[in-house]
Design an enzyme around this catalytic site. Structure first.
Site, PDB file in Angstrom:
ATOM      1  N   TYR A  19       0.818  -1.221   0.000  1.00  0.00           N
ATOM      2  CA  TYR A  19       0.000   0.000   0.000  1.00  0.00           C
ATOM      3  C   TYR A  19       0.849   1.267   0.000  1.00  0.00           C
ATOM      4  CZ  TYR A  19      -4.340  -2.487   0.638  1.00  0.00           C
ATOM      5  OH  TYR A  19      -5.430  -3.287   0.431  1.00  0.00           O
ATOM      6  N   TYR A 147     -14.528  -4.871   2.941  1.00  0.00           N
ATOM      7  CA  TYR A 147     -13.133  -5.193   2.632  1.00  0.00           C
ATOM      8  C   TYR A 147     -12.833  -6.567   3.213  1.00  0.00           C
ATOM      9  CZ  TYR A 147      -8.137  -5.448   2.410  1.00  0.00           C
ATOM     10  OH  TYR A 147      -6.858  -5.900   2.145  1.00  0.00           O
ATOM     11  N   ASP A 253     -16.831 -12.533   8.474  1.00  0.00           N
ATOM     12  CA  ASP A 253     -15.393 -12.257   8.386  1.00  0.00           C
ATOM     13  C   ASP A 253     -15.000 -11.485   9.649  1.00  0.00           C
ATOM     14  OD1 ASP A 253     -12.874 -11.295   7.986  1.00  0.00           O
ATOM     15  OD2 ASP A 253     -13.254 -10.456   5.988  1.00  0.00           O
ATOM     16  N   LYS A 282      -5.349 -12.088  12.023  1.00  0.00           N
ATOM     17  CA  LYS A 282      -4.851 -10.939  12.787  1.00  0.00           C
ATOM     18  C   LYS A 282      -4.642 -11.284  14.270  1.00  0.00           C
ATOM     19  CE  LYS A 282      -6.545  -7.279   9.705  1.00  0.00           C
ATOM     20  NZ  LYS A 282      -5.387  -6.597   9.205  1.00  0.00           N
TER      21      LYS A 282
HETATM   22  C1  LIG Z   1     -12.180  -7.832   7.597  1.00  0.00           C
HETATM   23  C2  LIG Z   1     -10.894  -8.241   6.949  1.00  0.00           C
HETATM   24  N1  LIG Z   1     -10.840  -9.375   6.250  1.00  0.00           N
HETATM   25  C3  LIG Z   1      -9.702  -9.795   5.667  1.00  0.00           C
HETATM   26  C4  LIG Z   1      -8.544  -9.049   5.755  1.00  0.00           C
HETATM   27  C5  LIG Z   1      -7.301  -9.523   5.063  1.00  0.00           C
HETATM   28  O1  LIG Z   1      -6.356  -9.944   5.983  1.00  0.00           O
HETATM   29  P1  LIG Z   1      -4.808 -10.061   5.566  1.00  0.00           P
HETATM   30  O2  LIG Z   1      -4.307  -8.668   5.439  1.00  0.00           O
HETATM   31  O3  LIG Z   1      -4.176 -10.814   6.681  1.00  0.00           O
HETATM   32  O4  LIG Z   1      -4.767 -10.816   4.286  1.00  0.00           O
HETATM   33  C6  LIG Z   1      -8.549  -7.862   6.470  1.00  0.00           C
HETATM   34  C7  LIG Z   1      -7.341  -7.033   6.578  1.00  0.00           C
HETATM   35  O5  LIG Z   1      -7.338  -5.921   7.003  1.00  0.00           O
HETATM   36  C8  LIG Z   1      -9.753  -7.436   7.089  1.00  0.00           C
HETATM   37  O6  LIG Z   1      -9.830  -6.289   7.762  1.00  0.00           O
END
Ligand SMILES: Cc1ncc(COP(=O)(O)O)c(C=O)c1O
Length: 444
Positions: A19, A147, A253, A282
């Protein structure tokens, strides 16, 4: 012999950062050490990590108990293939997660980051319907401003944005529905009097094309990268109700929201909802190591059990269920128990509210949103029209630079400024950070 060049000079020669517009962005922070809420730089600065290192850190950097768990596991088993083998940290973590997840989520599938946790969930849902004789269920419904990650499947189910624009032809089509964005209500209502009418579009989509929908995918309670949008819990309950009514799967998610970030261990708890598949990453390792986890119900799992090998879930990663990551994940869950971390997040939430609410009075602040350990300011150039430059708004980098000068690391999403420190932040440290944010906003 140590290199005479500074880290940032050496970095510039070969590194390519995520990014990051490498031509124009300021050089990266040369971080050589971290402890608690602080990052320490090569040039001797101490900087408060106000974004939990991209939303992953929970208990502070270099936590002695997590360090010890990692070192102990490294002495026993650093890694082994997880297809055809198993190991204690993976089994222990699966058991512990099933204990604390919303009831009914029982089958733990490991991968290695948030995007893969989402890809796994999408593929699982898709194949679930094939395996159960409903191959016509091939589409996904996702939310505006969603996202879900940066791999191609995860981008496809995310909202269209400057992140995904260059890749449009690569992505598969999805159906999008309203998100409950109360500050910019998609159906023009006001939260105090509305009846969650933003759900109606999901209902009509399911009425129209329910039998072709494989799953509805949401980021429960707090949509992250799309603008730190805090939901009314009624919307989440409504998504579950509609998925049940129209017989489709619900995927939650919780890559970002899991492990306390919204004040509950999992955001689905705000509406006592069990999704059919939940995605975690995370915070699962408290910010130490990459790990993805997609947990399904027994019903989803059973659809893959067959004498016919074609019904197998053919998905895996070299580092699936990495023992080091699982061991740190277990130690992190111990800390939640031993230190009543959720109560600490509750205190942080109150402090964020008290510190940020008064900033509503500034003309630049359009909305203030707080949930759990996340405080958000939505900035506008005109409070009457709510005009803003969105993700590419120059206010973001300006604020980040001004805070960094004062030794606070934040990373606004354009006009969305948020503060999300590791949970171990003390009251004094949080007060300092909130004062710093207020001071910067008053002068920007
Ligand atoms: C809600 C959500 N799903 C998926 C992801 C993707 O995770 P990663 O960056 O570990 O691929 C993120 C990353 O910020 C996220 O906020």
């Amino acid at each position: 012999m140590s290199d005479p060049l500074r880290l940032v000079d050496r970095d510039r020669v070969h590194s390519w950062h995520p990014y990051t517009q490498m031509l124009t962005e300021r050089p990266p922070l040369p971080v050589v050490k971290a402890s608690g809420v602080y990052l320490y730089t090569e040039d001797g600065r101490r900087i408060l990590d106000g974004i939990s290192s991209w939303w992953v850190n929970l208990h502070g950097h270099a936590h002695p108990k997590l360090n010890a768990a990692l070192a102990a596991q490294a002495r026993e088993l650093e890694h082994v293939v997880f297809a055809g083998c198993t190991h204690p940290p993976a089994v222990d973590l699966a058991e512990r997660l099933v204990e604390i997840l919303p009831p009914g989520l029982t089958r733990v599938f490991y991968s290695d980051n948030g995007s893969t946790a989402v890809e796994v969930a999408l593929k699982m849902a898709w194949q679930y319907w094939q395996n159960t004789g409903h191959a016509e269920r091939q589409s996904f419904i996702t939310l505006d401003r969603a996202y879900h990650g940066d791999t191609v499947g995860a981008m496809s189910v995310s909202a269209e944005s400057s992140f995904t624009d260059p890749f449009k032809p690569l992505m598969f089509a999805v159906t999008r529905t309203h998100e409950p964005y109360c500050y910019r209500c998609p159906v023009g209502l006001t939260r105090s009097t509305c009846r969650i009418e933003c759900l109606n579009k999901l209902e009509s989509l399911l009425q129209e094309r329910g039998p072709t929908v494989a799953a509805v995918l949401v980021e429960p309670m707090l949509q992250g990268a799309g603008g730190m949008i805090v939901w009314p819990s009624e919307f989440l309950a409504g998504v579950r109700r509609l998925c049940d009514a129209y017989g489709t799967l619900m995927i939650a998610d919780e890559v970002f929201t899991g492990f306390g970030r919204t004040g509950r261990m999992f955001a689905c708890e705000h509406a006592s909802v069990t999704p059919d598949i939940i995605c975690l990453s995370k915070g699962v390792t408290a910010g130490y190591l990459p790990l993805g986890v997609s947990v399904a119900t027994e019903a989803v799992y059973e659809a893959f059990l067959s004498e016919d090998r074609r019904k197998t879930f053919f998905h895996g990663h070299s580092y699936s269920a990495n023992p080091l990551a699982c061991a740190v994940g277990l130690a992190s869950l111990d800390l939640f128990r031993e230190e009543d971390v959720l109560a600490r997040i509750g205190r942080l939430e109150r402090q964020l509210r008290e510190g940020l609410e008064p900033l509503r009075a500034l003309p630049i602040v359009g909305d203030v949103r707080v949930i759990g350990g996340v405080g958000v300011l939505e900035l506008v150039s005109d409070s009457a029209t709510k005009a803003s430059g969105g993700y590419l708004d120059a206010i973001g980098p300006r604020l980040a630079a001004a805070c960094l000068e004062r030794n606070l690391l934040i990373r606004p999403l354009g006009n969305i400024m948020y503060f999300m420190p590791p949970y171990v932040i003390t009251d004094d440290e949080a007060a300092w950070a909130l004062d710093t944010i207020a001071a910067v906003l008053r002068t920007i």
